[in-house]
Design a protein around this motif. Sequence first.
Motif, PDB file in Angstrom:
ATOM      1  N   ALA A   1       0.857  -1.187   0.000  1.00 47.09           N
ATOM      2  CA  ALA A   1       0.000   0.000   0.000  1.00 47.09           C
ATOM      3  C   ALA A   1       0.893   1.237   0.000  1.00 47.09           C
ATOM      4  N   ILE A   2       0.746   2.066  -1.029  1.00 43.99           N
ATOM      5  CA  ILE A   2       1.587   3.249  -1.186  1.00 43.99           C
ATOM      6  C   ILE A   2       0.681   4.465  -1.305  1.00 43.99           C
ATOM      7  N   ARG A   3       1.006   5.495  -0.560  1.00 42.33           N
ATOM      8  CA  ARG A   3       0.166   6.688  -0.542  1.00 42.33           C
ATOM      9  C   ARG A   3       0.930   7.917  -0.999  1.00 42.33           C
ATOM     10  N   SER A   4       0.225   8.794  -1.731  1.00 36.95           N
ATOM     11  CA  SER A   4       0.742  10.109  -2.092  1.00 36.95           C
ATOM     12  C   SER A   4      -0.425  11.085  -1.967  1.00 36.95           C
ATOM     13  N   GLY A   5      -0.575  11.670  -0.788  1.00 39.14           N
ATOM     14  CA  GLY A   5      -1.718  12.544  -0.533  1.00 39.14           C
ATOM     15  C   GLY A   5      -3.012  11.746  -0.508  1.00 39.14           C
ATOM     16  N   GLU A   6      -3.918  12.054  -1.431  1.00 38.57           N
ATOM     17  CA  GLU A   6      -5.192  11.338  -1.512  1.00 38.57           C
ATOM     18  C   GLU A   6      -5.157  10.217  -2.543  1.00 38.57           C
ATOM     19  N   LYS A   7      -4.009   9.998  -3.144  1.00 35.72           N
ATOM     20  CA  LYS A   7      -3.863   8.907  -4.112  1.00 35.72           C
ATOM     21  C   LYS A   7      -3.222   7.705  -3.438  1.00 35.72           C
ATOM     22  N   TRP A   8      -3.777   6.526  -3.692  1.00 34.23           N
ATOM     23  CA  TRP A   8      -3.236   5.271  -3.174  1.00 34.23           C
ATOM     24  C   TRP A   8      -2.965   4.327  -4.345  1.00 34.23           C
ATOM     25  N   LEU A   9      -1.838   3.611  -4.262  1.00 36.42           N
ATOM     26  CA  LEU A   9      -1.546   2.530  -5.198  1.00 36.42           C
ATOM     27  C   LEU A   9      -1.407   1.244  -4.396  1.00 36.42           C
ATOM     28  N   LEU A  10      -2.142   0.218  -4.806  1.00 33.74           N
ATOM     29  CA  LEU A  10      -2.109  -1.068  -4.114  1.00 33.74           C
ATOM     30  C   LEU A  10      -1.622  -2.152  -5.057  1.00 33.74           C
ATOM     31  N   THR A  11      -0.803  -3.056  -4.522  1.00 31.11           N
ATOM     32  CA  THR A  11      -0.410  -4.263  -5.251  1.00 31.11           C
ATOM     33  C   THR A  11      -0.790  -5.468  -4.414  1.00 31.11           C
ATOM     34  N   GLU A  12      -1.115  -6.555  -5.089  1.00 36.56           N
ATOM     35  CA  GLU A  12      -1.512  -7.782  -4.399  1.00 36.56           C
ATOM     36  C   GLU A  12      -0.478  -8.870  -4.617  1.00 36.56           C
ATOM     37  N   PHE A  13      -0.316  -9.709  -3.612  1.00 35.14           N
ATOM     38  CA  PHE A  13       0.680 -10.779  -3.623  1.00 35.14           C
ATOM     39  C   PHE A  13       2.090 -10.166  -3.695  1.00 35.14           C
ATOM     40  N   SER A  14       3.070 -11.004  -3.956  1.00 38.66           N
ATOM     41  CA  SER A  14       4.454 -10.518  -3.976  1.00 38.66           C
ATOM     42  C   SER A  14       4.996 -10.377  -5.388  1.00 38.66           C
ATOM     43  N   THR A  15       4.182 -10.643  -6.396  1.00 38.18           N
ATOM     44  CA  THR A  15       4.580 -10.437  -7.782  1.00 38.18           C
ATOM     45  C   THR A  15       3.343 -10.294  -8.635  1.00 38.18           C
ATOM     46  N   GLY A  16       3.463  -9.571  -9.722  1.00 39.97           N
ATOM     47  CA  GLY A  16       2.325  -9.372 -10.606  1.00 39.97           C
ATOM     48  C   GLY A  16       2.546  -8.194 -11.535  1.00 39.97           C
ATOM     49  N   TYR A  17       1.556  -7.951 -12.394  1.00 40.87           N
ATOM     50  CA  TYR A  17       1.629  -6.862 -13.360  1.00 40.87           C
ATOM     51  C   TYR A  17       0.689  -5.710 -13.028  1.00 40.87           C
ATOM     52  N   SER A  18      -0.294  -5.934 -12.158  1.00 42.46           N
ATOM     53  CA  SER A  18      -1.358  -4.957 -11.945  1.00 42.46           C
ATOM     54  C   SER A  18      -1.082  -4.056 -10.746  1.00 42.46           C
ATOM     55  N   VAL A  19      -1.347  -2.759 -10.934  1.00 41.79           N
ATOM     56  CA  VAL A  19      -1.255  -1.767  -9.866  1.00 41.79           C
ATOM     57  C   VAL A  19      -2.621  -1.074  -9.802  1.00 41.79           C
ATOM     58  N   PHE A  20      -3.290  -1.141  -8.650  1.00 39.63           N
ATOM     59  CA  PHE A  20      -4.634  -0.600  -8.488  1.00 39.63           C
ATOM     60  C   PHE A  20      -4.554   0.797  -7.868  1.00 39.63           C
ATOM     61  N   GLU A  21      -5.134   1.759  -8.549  1.00 40.40           N
ATOM     62  CA  GLU A  21      -5.124   3.138  -8.073  1.00 40.40           C
ATOM     63  C   GLU A  21      -6.465   3.489  -7.447  1.00 40.40           C
ATOM     64  N   TYR A  22      -6.399   4.125  -6.261  1.00 39.16           N
ATOM     65  CA  TYR A  22      -7.598   4.563  -5.548  1.00 39.16           C
ATOM     66  C   TYR A  22      -7.439   6.024  -5.171  1.00 39.16           C
ATOM     67  N   ARG A  23      -8.575   6.711  -5.045  1.00 37.65           N
ATOM     68  CA  ARG A  23      -8.610   8.097  -4.584  1.00 37.65           C
ATOM     69  C   ARG A  23      -9.531   8.187  -3.371  1.00 37.65           C
ATOM     70  N   THR A  24      -9.039   8.802  -2.302  1.00 40.12           N
ATOM     71  CA  THR A  24      -9.877   8.937  -1.102  1.00 40.12           C
ATOM     72  C   THR A  24     -10.799  10.142  -1.206  1.00 40.12           C
ATOM     73  N   ASN A  25     -10.373  11.188  -1.937  1.00 37.64           N
ATOM     74  CA  ASN A  25     -11.205  12.386  -2.142  1.00 37.64           C
ATOM     75  C   ASN A  25     -11.752  12.945  -0.830  1.00 37.64           C
ATOM     76  N   GLY A  26     -10.866  13.087   0.134  1.00 39.42           N
ATOM     77  CA  GLY A  26     -11.253  13.697   1.402  1.00 39.42           C
ATOM     78  C   GLY A  26     -11.776  12.749   2.444  1.00 39.42           C
ATOM     79  N   SER A  27     -12.047  11.513   2.075  1.00 41.66           N
ATOM     80  CA  SER A  27     -12.537  10.534   3.053  1.00 41.66           C
ATOM     81  C   SER A  27     -11.370   9.768   3.647  1.00 41.66           C
TER      82      SER A  27
END
Length: 372
Positions: free
Chosen positions: A144-170
Motif C-alpha cells: 500500500a503506497i500513498r501520495s496525498g489522496e492517491k493510493w496505489l495497491l499491489t496484491e501478492f508478492s509479484t504481478g503486473y497490476s497496480v490498483f489506483e484509488y482516490r480517497t477524495n477527502g474521506s
Amino acid sequence: MWPTLIVVGLLCGSVLVNFVQRSTINGLQQLLQESHPRRVARSVSYYSEPSNEDSTATQTYYFPLYTQLSSKSIDKLCKTRNQKEQPESEDKSENETVHKAKFRPENTKKISRKQETKEKTCKEIKSLGGKTLIGARLHRVGGAIRSGEKWLLTEFSTGYSVFEYRTNGSDSISSNDPYRIHTLNDPFQGTDHTIVGNGRTFVYNTAASKIIQFANLYTKRILRRSLNISNDPLYHHSFSYVDIEFDESAVWVIYRKPHDHHLTVSRFDSITFSEKARWSLTHVPIEKNITNCFVACGVLHTVSTVVSHGRSTNRITAVFDFDAGSYIHQNTRMAWEWKGYGVPSNVQYDQNSRTLNVFDQGNIYSISLNNE
C-alpha cells in the motif's frame, strides 16, 4: 617511342601522387598525436560497482584516403574531441559522487563538508499519532503506497497490476471500485515499492532481476537502474529483495549485497533518477526481528516486529541520519511503537499527508506523525 614515353610519364605521375598522399597522411597523424592526449576519469556506471581507478579514454577518427583538411580544421576537431571527453563528474558536487570508500561506516561522519553543514528543511518525527483504518484486502500479502489522496495497491508478492484509488477527502478506499488499473510492462517483485512525481512514477524491483525500474504509469516511459542485490530476501518474513522509499528529497533504495549481513542504501535523484550516493551501513545489521524500514526527512528508521497471541507490537527506531552522514547514538535514539495484526508486508512514509502507511495482513491503515 611515344607509347613508351607515355607509360613512363604515367608511372612517374603515379609515384608522385602516391608520395604526396603518404606525406599528407603522415602529417595528419602527427597533428592528431600532438593534440594534448590525457587521462580522463570515466563517469560512474550504475550497472557495475564503481572503481577507484581511472581508465584511459581513447577515441579514434577515421578519414577517407583523399580527405583534405587544413591545419585550422584539424586543430578545431581536436579541441572538440577534448571537450567531449570532459567527465560529467567534474561538474558534480562532492556528495553527489558514488564512491564506495566515502561511505564506509568509519568515514560516515566525513562524507563531505556540504553534507556536514546541510540544514534540514523538513521536520523529523517526534511521536506517533492515531491509527486510521483505510481499507482491507482478501489477500494477506501486498503493498500500500500513498501520495496525498492517491493510493496505489499491489496484491501478492509479484504481478503486473497496480490498483489506483482516490480517497477524495474521506478516510477509506473501496476495494471493489478502483479509480484506475495500471498494467506494468515488466512484473514487480516484493511489496516495498514507492511512487514519485505526484504519484505518476511507480518505482519497483522487477521480478527475478537486480533492476530498479522507474515506470511512468501514464506516459509508459521507463528508466532502469541496476544494483548489486542479494538473492536472499531483505528482511525476515519478507518477500522483498529491496525496500524503495521516497521522502522530501530523494528516492532511497534499501538493500543488501550478496554475502552481506547489513544494510546498503542508495540515494537516487527524484527527477533524473540517477544514483547520487551510496552508504554501506555495517552498524545496522539485519536482525531477526527487523521486518521493514522507511526514510523520513533524510533519516533511516527500522521497524522491528514481535508477534504474540495473534497481535503484533511494531517498534520504530531512528538509526542513521543521511544529511549528517552519521549514526544516531543509542542514547539519543527515538523509538515509538504501535499495535498491529501481524508482520506487516510494507511500511511506507508519505511526506504529503505526513503519515506512515501500512499493509498489515490484508489490513491497510495510516498512522499520523507528530513533528512537535
